[in-house]
Design a protein around this motif. Structure first.
Motif, mmCIF file in Angstrom:
data_model
loop_
_atom_site.group_PDB
_atom_site.id
_atom_site.type_symbol
_atom_site.label_atom_id
_atom_site.label_comp_id
_atom_site.label_asym_id
_atom_site.label_seq_id
_atom_site.Cartn_x
_atom_site.Cartn_y
_atom_site.Cartn_z
ATOM 1 N N TRP A 1 -28.599 -34.493 -3.184
ATOM 2 C CA TRP A 1 -29.348 -35.442 -4.172
ATOM 3 C C TRP A 1 -28.159 -36.533 -4.511
ATOM 4 C CZ3 TRP A 1 -28.818 -37.633 -8.683
ATOM 5 C CH2 TRP A 1 -29.803 -38.290 -9.074
ATOM 6 N N LEU A 2 -27.121 -35.864 -4.970
ATOM 7 C CA LEU A 2 -26.020 -36.748 -5.708
ATOM 8 C C LEU A 2 -25.464 -37.897 -4.467
ATOM 9 C CD1 LEU A 2 -23.788 -37.064 -7.782
ATOM 10 C CD2 LEU A 2 -22.593 -35.533 -6.406
ATOM 11 N N ILE A 3 -25.354 -37.278 -3.324
ATOM 12 C CA ILE A 3 -24.796 -38.118 -2.349
ATOM 13 C C ILE A 3 -25.684 -39.151 -2.116
ATOM 14 C CG2 ILE A 3 -24.021 -38.227 0.249
ATOM 15 C CD1 ILE A 3 -22.751 -35.635 -0.184
ATOM 16 N N SER A 4 -27.275 -38.860 -1.614
ATOM 17 C CA SER A 4 -28.252 -39.991 -1.566
ATOM 18 C C SER A 4 -28.611 -40.756 -2.383
ATOM 19 C CB SER A 4 -29.374 -39.073 -0.924
ATOM 20 O OG SER A 4 -29.801 -38.393 -1.986
ATOM 21 N N HIS A 5 -27.905 -40.546 -3.876
ATOM 22 C CA HIS A 5 -28.385 -41.538 -4.778
ATOM 23 C C HIS A 5 -27.064 -42.114 -5.466
ATOM 24 C CE1 HIS A 5 -32.078 -38.969 -4.430
ATOM 25 N NE2 HIS A 5 -32.572 -39.973 -5.250
ATOM 26 N N GLN A 6 -26.376 -42.580 -4.511
ATOM 27 C CA GLN A 6 -25.048 -43.282 -4.938
ATOM 28 C C GLN A 6 -25.112 -44.283 -5.997
ATOM 29 O OE1 GLN A 6 -22.475 -44.498 -1.942
ATOM 30 N NE2 GLN A 6 -20.737 -45.427 -3.276
ATOM 31 N N ASP A 7 -26.363 -45.141 -5.736
ATOM 32 C CA ASP A 7 -26.484 -46.440 -6.548
ATOM 33 C C ASP A 7 -26.812 -45.901 -7.879
ATOM 34 O OD1 ASP A 7 -25.843 -48.083 -4.667
ATOM 35 O OD2 ASP A 7 -27.921 -48.342 -3.836
ATOM 36 N N ALA A 8 -27.938 -44.787 -8.143
ATOM 37 C CA ALA A 8 -28.205 -44.319 -9.322
ATOM 38 C C ALA A 8 -27.075 -43.770 -10.161
ATOM 39 C CB ALA A 8 -29.238 -43.408 -9.281
ATOM 40 N N VAL A 9 -26.086 -43.041 -9.457
ATOM 41 C CA VAL A 9 -24.949 -42.689 -10.082
ATOM 42 C C VAL A 9 -23.998 -43.816 -10.545
ATOM 43 C CG1 VAL A 9 -23.204 -40.838 -9.957
ATOM 44 C CG2 VAL A 9 -25.389 -40.471 -9.022
ATOM 45 N N ARG A 10 -23.934 -44.555 -9.828
ATOM 46 C CA ARG A 10 -23.024 -46.049 -10.140
ATOM 47 C C ARG A 10 -23.478 -46.482 -11.462
ATOM 48 N NH1 ARG A 10 -19.934 -48.718 -6.956
ATOM 49 N NH2 ARG A 10 -21.275 -47.977 -4.905
ATOM 50 N N GLY A 11 -24.957 -46.645 -11.648
ATOM 51 C CA GLY A 11 -25.529 -47.062 -12.849
ATOM 52 C C GLY A 11 -25.346 -46.220 -13.909
ATOM 53 N N TRP A 12 -25.199 -44.893 -13.645
ATOM 54 C CA TRP A 12 -24.578 -43.927 -14.891
ATOM 55 C C TRP A 12 -23.343 -44.384 -15.445
ATOM 56 C CZ3 TRP A 12 -26.437 -38.490 -12.325
ATOM 57 C CH2 TRP A 12 -27.742 -38.659 -12.082
ATOM 58 N N ALA A 13 -22.436 -44.385 -14.200
ATOM 59 C CA ALA A 13 -21.123 -44.811 -14.705
ATOM 60 C C ALA A 13 -21.217 -46.061 -15.464
ATOM 61 C CB ALA A 13 -20.254 -44.837 -13.491
ATOM 62 N N ALA A 14 -21.680 -47.008 -15.233
ATOM 63 C CA ALA A 14 -21.758 -48.201 -15.784
ATOM 64 C C ALA A 14 -22.071 -48.030 -17.421
ATOM 65 C CB ALA A 14 -22.498 -49.120 -15.101
ATOM 66 N N LEU A 15 -22.866 -47.093 -17.638
ATOM 67 C CA LEU A 15 -23.374 -47.024 -19.000
ATOM 68 C C LEU A 15 -22.276 -46.322 -19.857
ATOM 69 C CD1 LEU A 15 -26.931 -45.839 -18.380
ATOM 70 C CD2 LEU A 15 -26.189 -48.142 -19.105
ATOM 71 N N VAL A 16 -21.368 -45.723 -19.367
ATOM 72 C CA VAL A 16 -20.318 -44.838 -20.002
ATOM 73 C C VAL A 16 -19.432 -45.787 -20.744
ATOM 74 C CG1 VAL A 16 -18.118 -43.424 -19.955
ATOM 75 C CG2 VAL A 16 -19.981 -42.891 -18.317
ATOM 76 N N PRO A 17 -19.265 -46.088 -22.013
ATOM 77 C CA PRO A 17 -18.616 -47.080 -22.625
ATOM 78 C C PRO A 17 -17.087 -47.214 -22.473
ATOM 79 C CG PRO A 17 -19.922 -45.884 -24.270
ATOM 80 C CD PRO A 17 -19.900 -44.983 -23.011
ATOM 81 N N ASP A 18 -16.391 -46.305 -22.197
ATOM 82 C CA ASP A 18 -14.936 -46.129 -21.842
ATOM 83 C C ASP A 18 -14.745 -45.300 -20.616
ATOM 84 O OD1 ASP A 18 -11.993 -44.652 -23.475
ATOM 85 O OD2 ASP A 18 -12.411 -46.281 -21.883
ATOM 86 N N LYS A 19 -14.707 -45.999 -19.701
ATOM 87 C CA LYS A 19 -14.392 -45.396 -18.259
ATOM 88 C C LYS A 19 -12.847 -45.075 -18.009
ATOM 89 C CE LYS A 19 -18.198 -48.395 -16.438
ATOM 90 N NZ LYS A 19 -18.271 -49.176 -17.725
#
Length: 345
Positions: free
Chosen positions: A324-342
């Motif tokens: 699931w993780l590997i097939s939803h890279q775009d969704a997970v990338r969107g999560w990373a964009a919500l992290v205030p301090d990367k």
């Protein structure tokens, strides 16, 4: 008075906790440590101690951090305890970098390696990376000297500490033979064999391939089991046997669960995967965020064949979570964009 130790062998963590207690409770011990690093002129007024403190700008941890209030100002001791484990890559340099980062806030900052004399001799380059090295032998002598002067409960406690240090020194010198329960060994071997047949993309981690006397109940897969996308924090994927789940942990993202929860919940709707923040009880520790799926509960002391289908179900669930993780890279990338301090710690 009982002269025998109740432990089969002293471990590095045993010594960690012994040192933490001494720093927390004994001004005489703190003064002795300051003398050992040529700070005998300082008068101890108060001290606070923390165990396993994460560095300011790194995932690395400081074994023991001690803030000592003295007549000349605050002194910070950054202590690495080594009994017999190998150094981590650039570990001494990590301590020195932390000392530099903390220097402005203290009168003095010192890095200290605490270890047996033989360990220091065998790891001279590593030991030289610290400001000071204090031997287990000198600590044992300190406890023995104090124990000889004291009576009653205090004398007994100090004598016990001295014996603990001597036992740790002896373990470092001779090593010890761990006893691995045959049922545990067989379960792990069978699990790894079934894993390679059922889900070869899940790579067994080192703890799954070496013999261990520990009562391990978690199968921790190797880092290469997960993608190396640049926007991700450090991660790991595991199958927890007794807790009956498989999970992927995104380190540090739990600190931002409020920002992430709504989007992650929407993306996980209908999948059966739950997002759960982890709890890090260490002071200044960072929390993770886990994606969790249920698996059958397993017992590695129960014959493997009696639960093989439950084991297979757990492995398949872990594989499906990874897929699931590997097939939803775009969704997970969107999560990373919500992290205030990367910027990772």
């Amino acid at each position: 008075m009982n002269e025998m130790l109740v432990l089969t062998h002293a471990t590095e963590r045993d010594i960690d906790l012994l040192l933490v207690e001494e720093f927390a409770a004994s001004p005489l011990f703190i003064s002795a440590m300051l003398r050992s690093i040529s700070l005998s002129e300082l008068v101890v007024e108060h001290a606070s101690v923390m165990h396993s403190v994460r560095r300011i700008h790194s995932r690395r941890e400081i074994d023991i951090s001690v803030r000592v209030q003295t007549n000349a100002g605050d002194v910070l001791l950054l202590i690495e305890n080594k009994l017999d484990t190998s150094e981590q890559p650039r570990q001494a340099e990590s301590y020195r970098a932390e000392a530099v980062e903390q220097a402005a806030g203290y009168h003095l900052v010192r890095t200290i390696l605490v270890c047996p004399q033989e360990y220091r001799a065998a790891n001279a380059v590593f030991a030289a990376g610290f400001d000071h090295a204090i031997s287990y032998e000198s600590l044992a002598k300190f406890f023995e000297t104090r124990a000889a002067r004291e009576t009653g409960e205090l004398g007994g406690r100090l004598a016990h500490r001295a014996r603990m240090m001597r036992q740790a020194i002896e373990k470092q010198r001779r090593g010890y033979t761990q006893v691995v329960h045959p049922a545990k060994r067989q379960f792990t071997e069978r699990y790894v064999a079934l894993l390679r047949e059922t889900a070869p993309e899940l790579v067994p981690g080192p703890s799954m391939l070496r013999e261990s006397a520990a009562d391990s109940v978690t199968m921790i897969f190797a880092p290469e089991s997960l993608p190396k996308w640049t926007f991700l924090p450090q991660m790991r994927i595991v199958h927890q046997l007794r807790e009956a789940n498989a999970n992927i942990n995104f380190y540090t993202w739990g600190d931002h669960f409020n920002e992430l929860a709504a989007q992650i919940s929407a993306d996980l709707a209908g999948t059966g995967i739950r997002a759960i923040p982890t709890v890090n009880k260490r002071k200044s520790g960072r929390a993770g965020l886990m994606l969790v799926v249920p698996t059958p509960a397993l017992d590695h002391f129960t014959p493997f064949d009696e639960q093989i289908e439950s084991v297979r179900t757990g492995i398949v669930a872990t594989r499906s979570l990874r897929e699931w993780l590997i097939s939803h890279q775009d969704a997970v990338r969107g999560w990373a964009a919500l992290v205030p301090d990367k910027k990772l710690p």
